[in-house]
Motif scaffolding. Structure first.
Motif, PDB file in Angstrom:
ATOM      1  N   GLN A  80     -24.034 138.887 -68.999  1.00 11.83           N
ATOM      2  CA  GLN A  80     -24.021 137.638 -68.152  1.00 11.83           C
ATOM      3  C   GLN A  80     -25.378 137.514 -68.035  1.00 11.83           C
ATOM      4  N   GLY A  81     -25.424 135.988 -67.565  1.00  9.78           N
ATOM      5  CA  GLY A  81     -27.053 135.540 -67.177  1.00  9.78           C
ATOM      6  C   GLY A  81     -27.460 135.074 -68.346  1.00  9.78           C
ATOM      7  N   HIS A  82     -27.059 135.040 -69.606  1.00  5.00           N
ATOM      8  CA  HIS A  82     -27.714 134.592 -70.892  1.00  5.00           C
ATOM      9  C   HIS A  82     -27.110 133.255 -71.439  1.00  5.00           C
ATOM     10  N   GLY A  83     -26.175 132.393 -70.864  1.00  8.66           N
ATOM     11  CA  GLY A  83     -25.826 131.253 -71.088  1.00  8.66           C
ATOM     12  C   GLY A  83     -24.647 131.392 -72.070  1.00  8.66           C
ATOM     13  N   TYR A  84     -23.755 132.496 -71.810  1.00 12.60           N
ATOM     14  CA  TYR A  84     -22.661 132.497 -72.733  1.00 12.60           C
ATOM     15  C   TYR A  84     -21.495 131.964 -71.902  1.00 12.60           C
ATOM     16  N   GLY A  85     -21.452 131.860 -70.610  1.00 15.92           N
ATOM     17  CA  GLY A  85     -20.755 131.135 -70.106  1.00 15.92           C
ATOM     18  C   GLY A  85     -20.452 129.735 -70.356  1.00 15.92           C
ATOM     19  N   LYS A  86     -21.768 129.209 -70.256  1.00 16.08           N
ATOM     20  CA  LYS A  86     -21.696 127.969 -70.777  1.00 16.08           C
ATOM     21  C   LYS A  86     -21.634 127.551 -72.261  1.00 16.08           C
ATOM     22  N   ARG A  87     -21.803 128.575 -72.995  1.00 19.36           N
ATOM     23  CA  ARG A  87     -21.374 128.376 -74.262  1.00 19.36           C
ATOM     24  C   ARG A  87     -19.887 128.427 -74.417  1.00 19.36           C
ATOM     25  N   ILE A  88     -19.225 129.088 -73.691  1.00 16.61           N
ATOM     26  CA  ILE A  88     -17.631 129.227 -73.800  1.00 16.61           C
ATOM     27  C   ILE A  88     -17.186 127.626 -73.106  1.00 16.61           C
ATOM     28  N   MET A  89     -17.521 127.266 -72.185  1.00 17.94           N
ATOM     29  CA  MET A  89     -17.303 126.001 -71.628  1.00 17.94           C
ATOM     30  C   MET A  89     -17.440 124.824 -72.467  1.00 17.94           C
ATOM     31  N   THR A  90     -18.510 124.814 -73.277  1.00 18.48           N
ATOM     32  CA  THR A  90     -19.045 123.929 -74.205  1.00 18.48           C
ATOM     33  C   THR A  90     -18.059 123.676 -75.372  1.00 18.48           C
ATOM     34  N   GLU A  91     -17.781 124.860 -75.824  1.00 21.86           N
ATOM     35  CA  GLU A  91     -16.462 125.115 -76.682  1.00 21.86           C
ATOM     36  C   GLU A  91     -15.297 124.456 -76.524  1.00 21.86           C
ATOM     37  N   MET A  93     -14.504 122.371 -73.944  1.00 17.11           N
ATOM     38  CA  MET A  93     -14.714 120.896 -73.687  1.00 17.11           C
ATOM     39  C   MET A  93     -14.850 120.044 -74.940  1.00 17.11           C
ATOM     40  N   ASP A  94     -15.566 120.803 -75.839  1.00 16.74           N
ATOM     41  CA  ASP A  94     -15.359 119.972 -77.143  1.00 16.74           C
ATOM     42  C   ASP A  94     -14.269 119.897 -77.604  1.00 16.74           C
ATOM     43  N   TYR A  95     -13.398 121.152 -77.536  1.00 16.30           N
ATOM     44  CA  TYR A  95     -12.077 120.818 -78.101  1.00 16.30           C
ATOM     45  C   TYR A  95     -11.189 120.053 -77.355  1.00 16.30           C
ATOM     46  N   LEU A  96     -11.263 119.980 -75.966  1.00 15.76           N
ATOM     47  CA  LEU A  96     -10.547 119.038 -75.287  1.00 15.76           C
ATOM     48  C   LEU A  96     -11.013 117.522 -75.522  1.00 15.76           C
ATOM     49  N   ASN A  97     -12.365 117.302 -75.593  1.00 15.83           N
ATOM     50  CA  ASN A  97     -12.673 115.781 -75.813  1.00 15.83           C
ATOM     51  C   ASN A  97     -12.384 115.461 -77.220  1.00 15.83           C
ATOM     52  N   LEU A 108      -8.890 123.592 -63.444  1.00 19.71           N
ATOM     53  CA  LEU A 108      -9.242 125.245 -63.451  1.00 19.71           C
ATOM     54  C   LEU A 108      -9.301 125.652 -61.986  1.00 19.71           C
ATOM     55  N   ILE A 109      -9.160 126.902 -62.006  1.00 19.45           N
ATOM     56  CA  ILE A 109      -9.609 127.471 -60.623  1.00 19.45           C
ATOM     57  C   ILE A 109     -10.845 128.104 -60.689  1.00 19.45           C
ATOM     58  N   ALA A 110     -11.854 127.861 -59.712  1.00 21.99           N
ATOM     59  CA  ALA A 110     -13.167 128.397 -59.952  1.00 21.99           C
ATOM     60  C   ALA A 110     -13.292 129.574 -58.869  1.00 21.99           C
ATOM     61  N   ASP A 111     -13.660 130.486 -59.423  1.00 22.17           N
ATOM     62  CA  ASP A 111     -14.500 131.804 -58.362  1.00 22.17           C
ATOM     63  C   ASP A 111     -15.666 131.045 -58.104  1.00 22.17           C
ATOM     64  N   ILE A 112     -16.296 131.589 -56.981  1.00 26.15           N
ATOM     65  CA  ILE A 112     -17.391 131.344 -56.315  1.00 26.15           C
ATOM     66  C   ILE A 112     -18.314 132.343 -57.003  1.00 26.15           C
ATOM     67  N   PRO A 113     -19.416 132.354 -57.577  1.00 26.99           N
ATOM     68  CA  PRO A 113     -20.245 130.857 -57.670  1.00 26.99           C
ATOM     69  C   PRO A 113     -20.159 130.190 -59.238  1.00 26.99           C
ATOM     70  N   ALA A 114     -18.928 130.537 -59.960  1.00 23.11           N
ATOM     71  CA  ALA A 114     -18.799 129.930 -61.063  1.00 23.11           C
ATOM     72  C   ALA A 114     -18.673 128.506 -60.950  1.00 23.11           C
ATOM     73  N   ASP A 115     -18.391 128.135 -59.853  1.00 24.90           N
ATOM     74  CA  ASP A 115     -17.865 126.555 -59.468  1.00 24.90           C
ATOM     75  C   ASP A 115     -19.335 125.715 -59.840  1.00 24.90           C
ATOM     76  N   SER A 116     -20.468 126.258 -59.747  1.00 22.67           N
ATOM     77  CA  SER A 116     -21.601 125.647 -60.079  1.00 22.67           C
ATOM     78  C   SER A 116     -21.764 125.246 -61.726  1.00 22.67           C
ATOM     79  N   LYS A 119     -19.194 122.358 -62.507  1.00 26.25           N
ATOM     80  CA  LYS A 119     -19.606 121.210 -61.927  1.00 26.25           C
ATOM     81  C   LYS A 119     -20.565 120.333 -63.263  1.00 26.25           C
ATOM     82  N   LYS A 120     -21.310 121.356 -63.780  1.00 25.02           N
ATOM     83  CA  LYS A 120     -22.116 120.799 -64.877  1.00 25.02           C
ATOM     84  C   LYS A 120     -21.233 120.314 -66.051  1.00 25.02           C
ATOM     85  N   PHE A 121     -20.067 120.347 -65.972  1.00 31.47           N
ATOM     86  CA  PHE A 121     -19.111 119.991 -67.010  1.00 31.47           C
ATOM     87  C   PHE A 121     -18.212 118.882 -66.487  1.00 31.47           C
TER      88      PHE A 121
END
Length: 137
Positions: A80-91, A93-97, A108-116, A119-121
């Motif tokens: 965690q803390g190395h951008g892997y969550g962002k990479r997963i979300m990018t993949e 969202m690319d699929y959905l788009n 989605l149901i966001a646990d806090i603080p993952a909601d931030s 929001k970027k997506f």
């Protein structure tokens, strides 16, 4: 981000899925339910390290037409803390788009603080117009 991470468009096996959920602090699930869930994903992405250990994942579920839900965003604590969550979300969202139906509702149901991260997506809170609800069987 580690360049030795493999990004695969494949759901993990049920045992790996349950182990990752436990490691990431997510609620436990039944192995039989996990097997069904992995087989019925619309789309899944997994991140694996150089030894092919599952280090992160996310899935899209839903009816494939009007409604999609993003679930199981999880990254092992030691990654965690190395951008892997962002990479997963990018993949995801690319699929959905690319494959999602125009005008479909993605939730989605966001646990806090993952909601931030979400929001970027472009995800927004539903309140006060609506609120998320659930019932556990």
């Amino acid at each position: 981000m580690d360049k030795k991470i493999d990004v695969l468009s494949k759901a993990p096996g049920p045992e790996e899925y349950l182990a990752l959920r436990a490691a990431a602090g997510l609620s436990p699930r039944d192995v039989d339910g996990a097997r069904i869930a992995m087989d019925n994903s619309i789309f899944a992405v997994t991140l694996r390290d150089s030894s092919q250990q599952l280090i992160g994942m996310g899935r899209v579920i839903g009816d494939g037409g009007c409604f999609y839900q993003i679930v199981d965003i999880a990254v092992r604590p030691d990654y965690q803390g190395h951008g892997y969550g962002k990479r997963i979300m990018t993949e995801l969202m690319d699929y959905l788009n690319t494959h999602g139906q125009k005008g479909a509702f993605v939730s989605l149901i966001a646990d806090i603080p993952a909601d931030s991260l979400y929001k970027k997506f472009g995800f927004e809170y539903t309140a006060p117009n609506s609120v998320g609800m659930y019932k556990k069987l």
